[in-house]
Design a protein around this motif. Sequence first.
Motif, PDB file in Angstrom:
ATOM      1  N   LYS A   4      -1.631 -16.998 -36.660  1.00 32.93           N
ATOM      2  CA  LYS A   4      -2.698 -16.634 -37.492  1.00 32.93           C
ATOM      3  C   LYS A   4      -3.726 -16.627 -37.320  1.00 32.93           C
ATOM      4  O   LYS A   4      -4.586 -16.079 -36.427  1.00 32.93           O
ATOM      5  CB  LYS A   4      -2.780 -18.544 -36.797  1.00 32.93           C
ATOM      6  N   ILE A   5      -4.655 -16.869 -38.919  1.00 33.21           N
ATOM      7  CA  ILE A   5      -6.032 -16.494 -38.974  1.00 33.21           C
ATOM      8  C   ILE A   5      -6.546 -17.423 -38.976  1.00 33.21           C
ATOM      9  O   ILE A   5      -6.592 -18.811 -40.006  1.00 33.21           O
ATOM     10  CB  ILE A   5      -6.250 -15.616 -40.397  1.00 33.21           C
ATOM     11  N   LEU A   7      -9.636 -19.517 -40.821  1.00 33.08           N
ATOM     12  CA  LEU A   7     -11.142 -18.646 -41.466  1.00 33.08           C
ATOM     13  C   LEU A   7     -12.502 -19.618 -41.172  1.00 33.08           C
ATOM     14  O   LEU A   7     -12.438 -20.846 -41.566  1.00 33.08           O
ATOM     15  CB  LEU A   7     -10.404 -20.036 -43.348  1.00 33.08           C
ATOM     16  N   TYR A  17     -10.906 -17.685 -50.163  1.00 37.08           N
ATOM     17  CA  TYR A  17      -9.804 -16.849 -49.578  1.00 37.08           C
ATOM     18  C   TYR A  17      -8.322 -17.632 -49.145  1.00 37.08           C
ATOM     19  O   TYR A  17      -7.704 -16.862 -48.551  1.00 37.08           O
ATOM     20  CB  TYR A  17     -10.794 -16.772 -48.159  1.00 37.08           C
ATOM     21  N   LEU A  21      -4.279 -16.832 -49.217  1.00 32.36           N
ATOM     22  CA  LEU A  21      -3.996 -16.991 -48.185  1.00 32.36           C
ATOM     23  C   LEU A  21      -2.658 -17.202 -48.153  1.00 32.36           C
ATOM     24  O   LEU A  21      -1.178 -16.986 -48.173  1.00 32.36           O
ATOM     25  CB  LEU A  21      -4.792 -17.597 -46.980  1.00 32.36           C
ATOM     26  N   ASN A  22      -2.562 -18.732 -49.009  1.00 30.36           N
ATOM     27  CA  ASN A  22      -1.935 -19.208 -49.590  1.00 30.36           C
ATOM     28  C   ASN A  22      -0.576 -18.205 -50.251  1.00 30.36           C
ATOM     29  O   ASN A  22       0.672 -18.546 -50.255  1.00 30.36           O
ATOM     30  CB  ASN A  22      -1.839 -20.841 -50.760  1.00 30.36           C
ATOM     31  N   VAL A  26       0.547 -16.526 -45.423  1.00 33.41           N
ATOM     32  CA  VAL A  26       0.079 -15.855 -43.596  1.00 33.41           C
ATOM     33  C   VAL A  26      -0.423 -17.741 -43.929  1.00 33.41           C
ATOM     34  O   VAL A  26      -1.618 -18.078 -44.419  1.00 33.41           O
ATOM     35  CB  VAL A  26      -1.806 -15.283 -44.371  1.00 33.41           C
ATOM     36  N   PHE A  28      -3.015 -19.854 -41.469  1.00 34.72           N
ATOM     37  CA  PHE A  28      -4.536 -20.024 -41.582  1.00 34.72           C
ATOM     38  C   PHE A  28      -4.735 -21.222 -41.302  1.00 34.72           C
ATOM     39  O   PHE A  28      -4.507 -21.936 -41.572  1.00 34.72           O
ATOM     40  CB  PHE A  28      -5.235 -19.074 -42.223  1.00 34.72           C
TER      41      PHE A  28
END
Length: 77
Positions: A4-5, A7, A17, A21-22, A26, A28
């Motif tokens: 996980k990232i 944001l 962003y 990412l969606n 990814v 987040f």
Amino acid sequence: MIKKIWLVGCGNMAQGYAEVLNQLEVPFTTIGRGDASASRFENVTGLEVVRGGIDACLYRKLELPSSAIISVGIENL
């Protein structure tokens, strides 16, 4: 394997962003400090924002990310 990232920030750039990412699928977590910007982000993206900034995430002991995208104004860096 992508972990996980985080944001960090929920302004206009963060919305961009989040869209990328969606699209890349990814996972987040979006982190914001203020209610107004968090609410706008949620209304535009349909995604939840963890409010209270990084401190709130650390206090809640959220899983630490493998990476972070810092999307805040220069004055908040």
